[in-house]
Design a protein around this motif. Structure first.
Motif, PDB file in Angstrom:
ATOM      1  N   VAL A 129      25.903  36.552  35.248  1.00 43.06           N
ATOM      2  CA  VAL A 129      27.213  36.509  35.887  1.00 43.06           C
ATOM      3  C   VAL A 129      27.167  35.372  36.893  1.00 43.06           C
ATOM      4  CG1 VAL A 129      28.908  37.731  37.284  1.00 43.06           C
ATOM      5  CG2 VAL A 129      27.555  38.991  35.605  1.00 43.06           C
ATOM      6  N   LYS A 157      29.635  33.171  39.619  1.00 45.63           N
ATOM      7  CA  LYS A 157      30.914  33.223  40.319  1.00 45.63           C
ATOM      8  C   LYS A 157      31.121  31.957  41.117  1.00 45.63           C
ATOM      9  CE  LYS A 157      30.792  38.220  40.779  1.00 45.63           C
ATOM     10  NZ  LYS A 157      30.843  39.360  41.688  1.00 45.63           N
ATOM     11  N   LYS A 195      36.688  31.895  40.029  1.00 49.38           N
ATOM     12  CA  LYS A 195      36.412  32.210  38.629  1.00 49.38           C
ATOM     13  C   LYS A 195      35.077  32.938  38.487  1.00 49.38           C
ATOM     14  CE  LYS A 195      36.415  30.165  34.076  1.00 49.38           C
ATOM     15  NZ  LYS A 195      36.489  28.992  33.248  1.00 49.38           N
ATOM     16  N   THR A 196      35.020  33.830  37.526  1.00 50.45           N
ATOM     17  CA  THR A 196      33.774  34.510  37.171  1.00 50.45           C
ATOM     18  C   THR A 196      33.492  34.247  35.701  1.00 50.45           C
ATOM     19  OG1 THR A 196      34.138  36.255  38.795  1.00 50.45           O
ATOM     20  CG2 THR A 196      32.609  36.743  37.014  1.00 50.45           C
ATOM     21  N   PHE A 197      32.247  33.904  35.391  1.00 52.91           N
ATOM     22  CA  PHE A 197      31.807  33.637  34.023  1.00 52.91           C
ATOM     23  C   PHE A 197      30.696  34.627  33.703  1.00 52.91           C
ATOM     24  CE2 PHE A 197      28.569  31.682  31.326  1.00 52.91           C
ATOM     25  CZ  PHE A 197      29.306  31.414  30.187  1.00 52.91           C
ATOM     26  N   GLU A 198      30.773  35.270  32.546  1.00 51.08           N
ATOM     27  CA  GLU A 198      29.748  36.212  32.127  1.00 51.08           C
ATOM     28  C   GLU A 198      29.221  35.833  30.754  1.00 51.08           C
ATOM     29  OE1 GLU A 198      30.770  40.334  32.489  1.00 51.08           O
ATOM     30  OE2 GLU A 198      31.880  39.989  34.340  1.00 51.08           O
ATOM     31  N   LYS A 246      27.609  36.875  23.557  1.00 51.54           N
ATOM     32  CA  LYS A 246      28.946  37.058  24.127  1.00 51.54           C
ATOM     33  C   LYS A 246      29.108  36.112  25.313  1.00 51.54           C
ATOM     34  CE  LYS A 246      29.724  41.900  22.981  1.00 51.54           C
ATOM     35  NZ  LYS A 246      29.987  43.248  23.550  1.00 51.54           N
ATOM     36  N   LEU A 247      30.255  35.463  25.376  1.00 51.55           N
ATOM     37  CA  LEU A 247      30.643  34.621  26.503  1.00 51.55           C
ATOM     38  C   LEU A 247      31.987  35.134  26.989  1.00 51.55           C
ATOM     39  CD1 LEU A 247      29.731  31.122  25.022  1.00 51.55           C
ATOM     40  CD2 LEU A 247      28.442  32.436  26.715  1.00 51.55           C
ATOM     41  N   ASP A 248      32.020  35.626  28.208  1.00 52.12           N
ATOM     42  CA  ASP A 248      33.225  36.267  28.747  1.00 52.12           C
ATOM     43  C   ASP A 248      33.756  37.333  27.791  1.00 52.12           C
ATOM     44  OD1 ASP A 248      33.303  34.986  31.225  1.00 52.12           O
ATOM     45  OD2 ASP A 248      34.403  33.272  30.415  1.00 52.12           O
TER      46      ASP A 248
END
Length: 79
Positions: free
Chosen positions: A12, A14, A18-21, A39-41
């Motif tokens: 994760v 931040k 914006k937050t990207f997971e 998985k991306l977001d």
């Protein structure tokens, strides 16, 4: 970034707005870590570049991960 004993990772990141997971598979080999996103977001990787493994080097003390692809991305362990 969290790496589990069953060969998985979750990341994760931040910024101010914006937050990207990302999550996927992780493999360690000595001081090298290879992560491959599944998985991306929350979605499957959309491009071939997103599907490729990302190689990171682990510092001797285990506190820093640095990208080996020239992107100069560094992750530091919280104290």
């Amino acid at each position: 970034m969290t790496i589990t004993g069953d060969g998985k990772f979750k990341l994760v990141m931040k910024s101010a707005d914006k937050t990207f997971e990302a999550e996927g598979d992780a493999k360690m080999d000595g001081s090298k870590l290879s992560i491959t996103a599944t998985k991306l977001d929350g979605k499957a990787p959309a491009t071939e570049a997103d599907k490729k493994p990302q190689e990171l080097s682990i510092s001797d003390d285990g506190s820093t991960l640095t990208s080996t692809d020239g992107s100069k991305m560094t992750f530091k362990k919280k104290a």
